[in-house]
Design an enzyme around this catalytic site. Structure first.
Site, PDB file in Angstrom:
ATOM      1  N   SER A  94       4.423  -1.462   4.523  1.00  0.00           N
ATOM      2  CA  SER A  94       4.422  -2.962   4.702  1.00  0.00           C
ATOM      3  C   SER A  94       4.577  -3.675   3.428  1.00  0.00           C
ATOM      4  CB  SER A  94       3.220  -3.183   5.772  1.00  0.00           C
ATOM      5  OG  SER A  94       3.286  -2.325   6.792  1.00  0.00           O
ATOM      6  N   GLU A  97     -10.335  -1.877   5.476  1.00  0.00           N
ATOM      7  CA  GLU A  97      -9.413  -2.320   6.359  1.00  0.00           C
ATOM      8  C   GLU A  97      -9.959  -2.497   7.784  1.00  0.00           C
ATOM      9  OE1 GLU A  97      -4.941  -0.824   7.604  1.00  0.00           O
ATOM     10  OE2 GLU A  97      -6.345   0.527   7.203  1.00  0.00           O
ATOM     11  N   TYR A 153       0.667   4.718   0.481  1.00  0.00           N
ATOM     12  CA  TYR A 153      -0.229   5.897   0.937  1.00  0.00           C
ATOM     13  C   TYR A 153       0.741   6.825   1.629  1.00  0.00           C
ATOM     14  CZ  TYR A 153      -5.013   4.012   0.600  1.00  0.00           C
ATOM     15  OH  TYR A 153      -6.217   3.601  -0.097  1.00  0.00           O
ATOM     16  N   SER A 154       1.210   6.535   2.972  1.00  0.00           N
ATOM     17  CA  SER A 154       2.088   7.291   3.810  1.00  0.00           C
ATOM     18  C   SER A 154       3.271   7.823   3.077  1.00  0.00           C
ATOM     19  CB  SER A 154       2.457   7.030   5.232  1.00  0.00           C
ATOM     20  OG  SER A 154       1.357   6.780   6.013  1.00  0.00           O
ATOM     21  N   ASN A 170      -3.789   7.765  16.791  1.00  0.00           N
ATOM     22  CA  ASN A 170      -5.107   8.010  17.863  1.00  0.00           C
ATOM     23  C   ASN A 170      -5.540   9.345  17.624  1.00  0.00           C
ATOM     24  OD1 ASN A 170      -4.833   5.244  18.929  1.00  0.00           O
ATOM     25  ND2 ASN A 170      -4.409   5.825  20.876  1.00  0.00           N
ATOM     26  N   GLN A 225       0.904  -1.352   0.035  1.00  0.00           N
ATOM     27  CA  GLN A 225       0.075  -0.080  -0.025  1.00  0.00           C
ATOM     28  C   GLN A 225       0.559   1.086  -0.220  1.00  0.00           C
ATOM     29  OE1 GLN A 225      -2.152   0.620   3.802  1.00  0.00           O
ATOM     30  NE2 GLN A 225      -3.980   1.291   2.666  1.00  0.00           N
TER      31      GLN A 225
END
Length: 392
Positions: free
Chosen positions: A173, A256, A133-134, A376, A131
């Site tokens: 990952s 997810e 994304y970040s 969070n 993935q």
């Protein structure tokens, strides 16, 4: 969600239980429980073979519609499968990102050509995904993505137009093992924030893609930095409309929070029981403060389970952030509790140069649980603004 299972569901549970008991033996007996958080390097080839063995017997992509190669199982039966898989101590799956994230995204947004090309390979565990994304400047704030892709028109007859991608992704990952990556990139020059992003399917094994492992506190390297320097993918491999990738990317994040989280909680319960056993062994169980924390951990796990069932029975909207906030915080706290009940022995490694025990890996890896998949702080913002309607 009705928590009472029908006779058909209980028969299915027994089918799953019997198959796992039979198959997680012999050649696969040694991979039970292998490859979990902080131990991602364990028995990779054996776990890949196990995933393909499951595929050959119809146990991958069980929730996908039958017309896309799945079994079309009900939500209840999917939950049962993941629960029984965790109870059987099944090894960590290597195909999670393809099966649980990209596959449902393609079913919802992909073209027929994309579905025909990729879904069978995902179901058979023949192509693995990561993935994209970040980024270094766009972690929790995904809308700040700066990786860019420009459309280059073909100059020779018969050759496709292509996206040319430049930029950097981080915390990717399994990028070192993946064949493909679903990448969020900015495809409209001058665009900002959520506008002008596209969701591209990019082959990893090509010139212009450089994968560099990131060493984790556990000593393993499950995630990576990925550098795109003129990497290419065909113009047809954009999911959804170019420039509308934010919607597709958010849908993927919704998937997810799916049924596999119920199986995750079975694993959490097993970890909690090992911590209780350790507390009895060290004598920490006699401490009233430790007893209180163990009791709260049991209560918290039940809250996580009931909330997950509620989410699955309803829409996968912004309320799904509650689940991530709950389990991420709970698991981090469990790691801290494990270190406290272990006492002084938790401060020394088991062997040189850096051999950790299961409780130390739990503590170190669970520090990341409140960060990856949306920190969070971000989850609280989503809940406050999009669920409760509070001002920014």
């Amino acid at each position: 969600m009705d928590l009472a299972h029908s006779p058909q569901d209980e028969a299915f549970r027994q089918e799953v239980r019997d198959w796992l008991r039979t198959e997680l033996s012999g050649d696969f007996a040694g991979i039970r429980g292998r490859g979990g958080s902080g131990s991602e390097h364990e028995a990779y080839e054996e776990r890949l073979a196990w995933d393909r063995h499951m595929a050959a017997h119809g146990w991958t992509c069980i929730g996908w519609p039958e017309e896309h190669g799945g079994r079309g199982l009900s939500l209840t039966q999917q939950v049962i499968f993941h629960e029984e898989y965790a109870r059987a101590d099944g090894p960590a799956r290597v195909n999670h990102l393809g099966e649980e994230l990209l596959g449902p995204t393609l079913i919802a947004f992909g073209t027929q050509e994309q579905k025909d090309r990729f879904l069978p390979k995902i179901r058979a565990v023949e192509e693995l995904w990561c993935q994209g994304y970040s980024e270094p400047g766009a972690g929790s704030d995904l809308a700040a993505v700066s990786t860019r892709a420009r459309l280059e028109r073909a100059t020779e007859p018969g050759r496709p137009d292509q996206w040319v991608i430049d930029g950097q992704k981080v915390w990717t990952s399994l990028a070192h093992l993946a064949d493909w990556c679903f990448v969020v990139a900015r495809t409209e020059p001058g665009s900002t924030r959520h506008a002008g992003l596209s969701y591209l399917l990019v082959p990893m094994r090509q010139d212009g893609v450089d994968v560099r492992p990131i060493n984790q506190l556990t000593g393993t390297s499950e995630f990576n930095e990925v550098f795109f320097d003129g990497a290419r993918t065909d113009a047809s491999l954009v999911v959804g409309t170019p420039g509308d990738g934010w919607k597709v990317a958010m849908a993927t994040l919704g998937f997810e929070r799916g049924v596999s989280t119920l199986g995750q909680q079975i694993g959490f319960a097993r970890e909690l029981e090992t911590v209780v056993t350790l507390a009895r062994h060290t004598g920490a169980i006699d401490d009233p403060a430790i007893q209180d924390r163990i009791t709260r951990a049991h209560m918290g796990l039940e809250v996580i389970r009931l909330n997950a069932l509620r989410m699955l029975a309803g829409s996968q909207g912004p309320e799904a952030s509650i689940a991530k906030l709950l389990w991420g915080t709970w698991h981090r706290n469990l790691g801290e509790l494990a270190m406290e009940v272990a006492g002084a022995s938790s401060l020394t490694v088991q062997d040189a140069p850096y051999e950790l025990d299961a409780f130390q890996r739990l503590f170190l890896f669970s520090r990341a649980d409140t960060i990856y998949g949306g920190s969070n702080e971000i989850q609280r913002n989503i809940i406050a603004e999009r669920v409760l309607g509070l001002p920014k």
